[in-house]
Design a protein around this motif. Structure first.
Motif, short mmCIF file in Angstrom:
data_model
loop_
_atom_site.label_atom_id
_atom_site.label_comp_id
_atom_site.label_asym_id
_atom_site.label_seq_id
_atom_site.Cartn_x
_atom_site.Cartn_y
_atom_site.Cartn_z
N LEU A 1 60.84 30.36 66.47
CA LEU A 1 59.60 30.18 67.22
C LEU A 1 58.43 30.04 66.25
CD1 LEU A 1 58.28 30.10 70.03
CD2 LEU A 1 58.00 32.58 69.84
N ASN A 2 57.70 28.95 66.38
CA ASN A 2 56.49 28.72 65.59
C ASN A 2 56.75 28.76 64.08
OD1 ASN A 2 55.02 28.52 67.98
ND2 ASN A 2 54.59 30.70 68.00
N ARG A 3 57.88 28.17 63.71
CA ARG A 3 58.23 28.15 62.29
C ARG A 3 59.34 27.14 62.04
NH1 ARG A 3 59.87 33.08 58.36
NH2 ARG A 3 60.31 31.74 56.59
N GLN A 4 59.26 26.45 60.91
CA GLN A 4 60.35 25.64 60.37
C GLN A 4 60.24 25.73 58.86
OE1 GLN A 4 62.99 23.67 62.14
NE2 GLN A 4 62.26 25.32 63.46
N GLY A 5 61.36 25.96 58.20
CA GLY A 5 61.31 26.14 56.75
C GLY A 5 60.34 27.25 56.42
N PRO A 6 59.55 27.07 55.35
CA PRO A 6 58.59 28.11 54.98
C PRO A 6 57.28 28.04 55.76
CG PRO A 6 58.55 26.37 53.36
CD PRO A 6 59.64 26.01 54.36
N ASP A 7 57.13 27.04 56.64
CA ASP A 7 55.88 26.84 57.37
C ASP A 7 55.85 27.70 58.63
OD1 ASP A 7 54.99 24.79 55.57
OD2 ASP A 7 56.44 23.47 56.53
N ILE A 8 54.78 28.48 58.78
CA ILE A 8 54.67 29.41 59.91
C ILE A 8 53.35 29.15 60.63
CG2 ILE A 8 54.52 31.84 60.59
CD1 ILE A 8 56.12 32.48 58.02
N GLY A 9 53.42 29.12 61.96
CA GLY A 9 52.24 28.91 62.80
C GLY A 9 52.63 28.10 64.02
N SER A 10 51.86 28.21 65.08
CA SER A 10 52.22 27.52 66.32
C SER A 10 52.25 26.01 66.16
CB SER A 10 51.26 27.91 67.45
OG SER A 10 49.93 27.53 67.13
N GLN A 11 51.54 25.48 65.18
CA GLN A 11 51.56 24.03 64.95
C GLN A 11 52.90 23.55 64.41
OE1 GLN A 11 49.95 26.22 63.01
NE2 GLN A 11 49.52 25.42 60.97
N TYR A 12 53.74 24.49 63.95
CA TYR A 12 55.05 24.15 63.40
C TYR A 12 56.19 24.39 64.39
CZ TYR A 12 52.42 24.00 59.07
OH TYR A 12 51.50 23.69 58.11
N ARG A 13 55.84 24.61 65.66
CA ARG A 13 56.89 24.80 66.67
C ARG A 13 57.67 23.50 66.85
NH1 ARG A 13 52.04 24.23 69.48
NH2 ARG A 13 52.04 22.80 71.26
N THR A 14 58.86 23.63 67.42
CA THR A 14 59.66 22.44 67.68
C THR A 14 59.48 22.02 69.13
OG1 THR A 14 61.62 23.79 68.16
CG2 THR A 14 61.36 22.98 65.90
N GLY A 15 59.52 20.70 69.34
CA GLY A 15 59.34 20.20 70.69
C GLY A 15 59.79 18.77 70.85
N ILE A 16 60.20 18.47 72.07
CA ILE A 16 60.52 17.11 72.48
C ILE A 16 59.57 16.80 73.61
CG2 ILE A 16 62.28 15.59 73.47
CD1 ILE A 16 64.39 17.56 72.29
N TYR A 17 58.69 15.84 73.38
CA TYR A 17 57.66 15.49 74.36
C TYR A 17 57.92 14.05 74.83
CZ TYR A 17 55.73 19.54 71.99
OH TYR A 17 55.57 20.79 71.44
N TYR A 18 58.33 13.95 76.07
CA TYR A 18 58.75 12.66 76.60
C TYR A 18 57.64 11.99 77.41
CZ TYR A 18 59.72 15.53 80.74
OH TYR A 18 59.62 16.40 81.79
N MET A 19 57.73 10.66 77.48
CA MET A 19 56.74 9.86 78.21
C MET A 19 57.30 9.32 79.51
SD MET A 19 55.26 7.86 74.96
CE MET A 19 54.92 8.78 73.50
N GLU A 20 58.63 9.25 79.58
CA GLU A 20 59.26 8.70 80.77
C GLU A 20 60.20 9.74 81.38
OE1 GLU A 20 60.93 4.80 80.05
OE2 GLU A 20 59.46 4.49 78.45
N GLU A 21 60.01 10.04 82.65
CA GLU A 21 60.82 11.03 83.35
C GLU A 21 62.30 10.70 83.28
OE1 GLU A 21 60.98 14.64 85.26
OE2 GLU A 21 59.09 13.67 84.72
N GLU A 22 62.62 9.41 83.22
CA GLU A 22 64.03 8.99 83.17
C GLU A 22 64.73 9.46 81.89
OE1 GLU A 22 63.71 4.50 81.29
OE2 GLU A 22 63.10 4.81 83.37
N ASP A 23 63.98 9.86 80.87
CA ASP A 23 64.57 10.36 79.63
C ASP A 23 65.01 11.82 79.74
OD1 ASP A 23 64.15 7.91 78.43
OD2 ASP A 23 62.31 8.53 77.40
#
Length: 158
Positions: free
Chosen positions: A82-104
């Motif tokens: 949560l809120n981290r990848q590698g050595p980077d920490i903070g909410s800006q480093y969270r993981t996410g998939i943000y879709y534009m089409e509901e069919e996806d």
């Protein structure tokens, strides 16, 4: 052409990784799904904007189906952090998939469910419709192409 926005920690490496995949037409980095309009990098780093560092990916689905693209994405992140990848920490480093089409969404959720089987801890990667995406400053675009020895927390050959 199809589009999706993926957050996988520091956006430099995510962009470089996807730019190398056959079927990806265009990539650009920016700030996704936060509350501040037109944020700067400095603002995003304060953890107050709600934005994730993300990569907008435009791809040709006849060459690179969404499921394959997402399977590549899952390879470069730890979806249990949560809120981290590698050595980077903070909410800006969270993981996410943000879709534009509901069919996806069914394809996204299929890959999400497959990931759940691989980990003992819960998957915390966000799956949401894309609300906003603000392009990052020019010096962030294609950063690792401009700075081949620059910082990157992911394996670009994954």
């Amino acid at each position: 052409m199809k589009e999706i926005v993926l957050a996988g920690g520091c956006f430099w490496g995510v962009e470089e990784y996807f730019s190398r995949i056959d079927g990806v037409i265009e990539t650009k980095v920016g700030y996704a799904n936060g509350n501040t309009e037109n944020p700067t990098y400095e603002e995003v780093c304060t953890n107050t904007t709600g934005h994730a560092e993300a990569c907008h990916v435009k791809y040709d689905e006849t060459v690179l189906p969404l499921e394959e693209l997402l399977n590549r994405f899952w390879r470069i992140i730890d979806p249990t952090l949560l809120n981290r990848q590698g050595p980077d920490i903070g909410s800006q480093y969270r993981t996410g998939i943000y879709y534009m089409e509901e069919e996806d969404l069914p394809t996204i959720m299929k890959t999400f469910e497959e990931q759940k089987k691989k980990y003992d801890k819960p998957i915390v990667t966000e799956v949401e419709p894309l609300k906003v995406f603000y392009e990052a400053e020019e010096y962030h675009q294609k950063y690792l192409k401009k700075n081949p020895n620059g910082y990157c927390h992911i394996d670009l050959n994954a």
